[in-house]
Design a protein around this motif. Structure first.
Motif: not given
Length: 485
Positions: A300, A394, A308, A304, A396-397, A311, A400
């Motif tokens: 993760a 998202p 980035s 990210l 992945l947040v 994103f 994490l």
């Protein structure tokens, strides 16, 4: 799959050739791919490295690779064309590396280690590609009731019907049921031909049971006898039939009554002459769960960081294409029923939740989930994000922070969980995931029962290697896009 037609003469007609025969090109294709996949790259790399005998090294590497595959029984008729995933091939390849490392020391071969390792990598890739090719061909053949094993089911009517129904509901197996031999006089509703009946009580087991089963095997040209044992057909009766079948060189399999249990969790034991099947409990703690946690956090974090810039591009596309925020937060239920906030890129109009009630009559899912192929609430950018599964990135947040995992069951809504029964609640014993068996098996095209079945299969049979396999197969599912809407 049970009862699949072999020709126009009827669903259980005997074909001109044995259905169990696989295409003859599988074996030469596998051996050739393995040999050349190892020989050609090794020969080219060793020649470029000015090794003294590159041709000999290439042939030795190819013979070692095919030898490892042969010793691991990858060239048997039972194994050819069957899906094994990438991990078994990787295991074989690591054995090859070990064998050649020993040979390197013995022969004092001097090619740089990294160059030698790189030369062997194509062998792994070519073998995986060959397996995928033969698997696709075999799967297509089995949809046409070819290259399958003709199965005769023996057991009490209720147990036999359960086995037949389970096989008929799935296509990821090689079995086609051509007949059934019920024990007793109970009625059968499956439509499978009754090839004979066994007495409800044990007759002269030395002659009557074996003769009836062997007669049914010959009449229906069965390749395998699948026994669903019960109170009326077990012990000595089953033993006598097994003797007769094995003397006639027929295969016998016994269904233990377990479903969706990975073979990795099964162990055969012997206790006082009894054959015992031990079922290991699901993995819930230990080294594998620690590795999963490490993989989640590292994966993760790196994801990210690497994504980035992407994103930022998606955020701008969403904001310029429709009014509202770029991200969408939704309350979901996680492990052990603990709620959490899940992040996604917004793919719908801002008042989508309010419009859901108006569209409830258009739900195309047969269970608790709401799904529409052409949901009017989805924006143009949102449709592309959903088609490619980019709207999930998202999360992945969430991975994490520990509320989700890279691999796991789909995170459900609170209103869905409120209607769960005891079986469905078992999905919540592990962390939900960004991807899982549901995503690589059809996603929204799956029925509710199929979704639950896949989730429970994951929960009960999880292992770290299965997570790695799912992540590898997710890329293909994302590219394919089937069931993503």
């Amino acid at each position: 799959m049970a009862g699949a037609a072999a020709d126009s003469a009827g669903p259980y007609a005997v074909p001109a050739r044995r259905l169990g025969d696989k295409a003859r090109w599988y074996l030469p294709a596998a051996v050739t791919a393995d040999f050349l996949g190892a020989a050609v790259p090794v020969g080219l790399v060793f020649d470029a490295a000015q090794q003294v005998r590159p041709v000999y090294c290439a042939v030795a590497a190819a013979l070692a690779w095919t030898g490892v595959q042969a010793l691991r029984r990858r060239y048997t008729s039972r194994a050819l064309g069957e899906s094994r995933g990438v991990l078994p091939v990787l295991h074989d390849w690591l054995i090859l590396i070990g064998v050649l490392a020993v040979a390197r020391v013995v022969t004092e071969e001097s090619t740089p280690r990294l160059a030698a390792l790189g030369a062997l990598l194509p062998a792994l890739l070519v073998t995986v590609a060959c397996h995928k090719l033969t698997y696709r061909h075999l799967t297509a053949a089995r949809r046409e009731a070819q290259a399958v094993s003709r199965v005769l089911v023996v057991g009490e009517p209720a147990a036999a019907e359960d086995v037949i129904a389970h096989l008929a509901a799935r296509t990821d197996h090689p079995y086609v049921v051509v007949g059934v031999v019920p024990v007793g006089s109970g009625a059968l509703e499956s439509g499978v031909p009754v090839a004979g009946r066994l007495a409800p009580q044990m007759p002269d087991a030395a002659t009557e049971d074996p003769a009836a089963v062997l007669g049914a095997v010959r009449a229906h040209h069965a390749d395998l006898v699948l026994v669903a044992p019960g109170a009326r057909f077990a012990g000595e009766r089953l033993r006598r039939v097994a003797w007769a079948l094995h003397d006639a060189r027929m295969e016998l399999a016994v269904f233990p009554g377990l479903v969706e249990i990975s073979v990795k969790r099964l162990e055969t034991l012997s206790a006082g002459g009894l054959a015992v099947l031990r079922v290991a409990p699901p993995v819930r703690r230990g080294v594998q769960t620690a590795l999963k946690a490490v993989l989640d956090r590292i994966g993760a974090g790196l994801g990210l960081l690497a994504l980035s810039p992407f994103f930022l591009a998606v955020v701008l596309a969403i904001r310029f294409s429709s009014r509202g925020p770029a991200f969408y937060c939704q309350r979901r239920v996680g492990r052990d029923g603990v709620p959490f906030v899940m992040w996604k890129f917004r793919t719908m109009v801002v008042d989508a939740d309010k419009l859901k009630a108006e569209l409830s009559g258009s739900n195309e899912n047969d269970g608790l989930m709401f799904k529409m192929r052409r949901d009017p609430r989805v924006t143009r950018v949102g449709r592309l994000l959903r088609r490619t599964s980019m709207d999930e990135l998202p999360q992945l947040v969430n991975v994490l922070t520990g509320s989700m995992s890279l691999v796991g069951p789909r995170p459900p809504l609170p209103e869905e969980v409120a209607q769960y029964d005891e079986v469905e609640l078992r999905r919540l014993t592990v962390r939900p995931g960004m991807t899982g068996l549901w995503q690589i098996s059809g996603r929204s095209d799956l029925s509710w029962d199929e979704t639950i079945q896949l989730d429970l299969q994951y929960v009960d049979n999880w292992s770290f290697t299965s997570d790695v396999d799912v992540m590898g197969r997710t890329l293909r599912a994302v590219v394919d896009g089937r069931g993503a809407y």
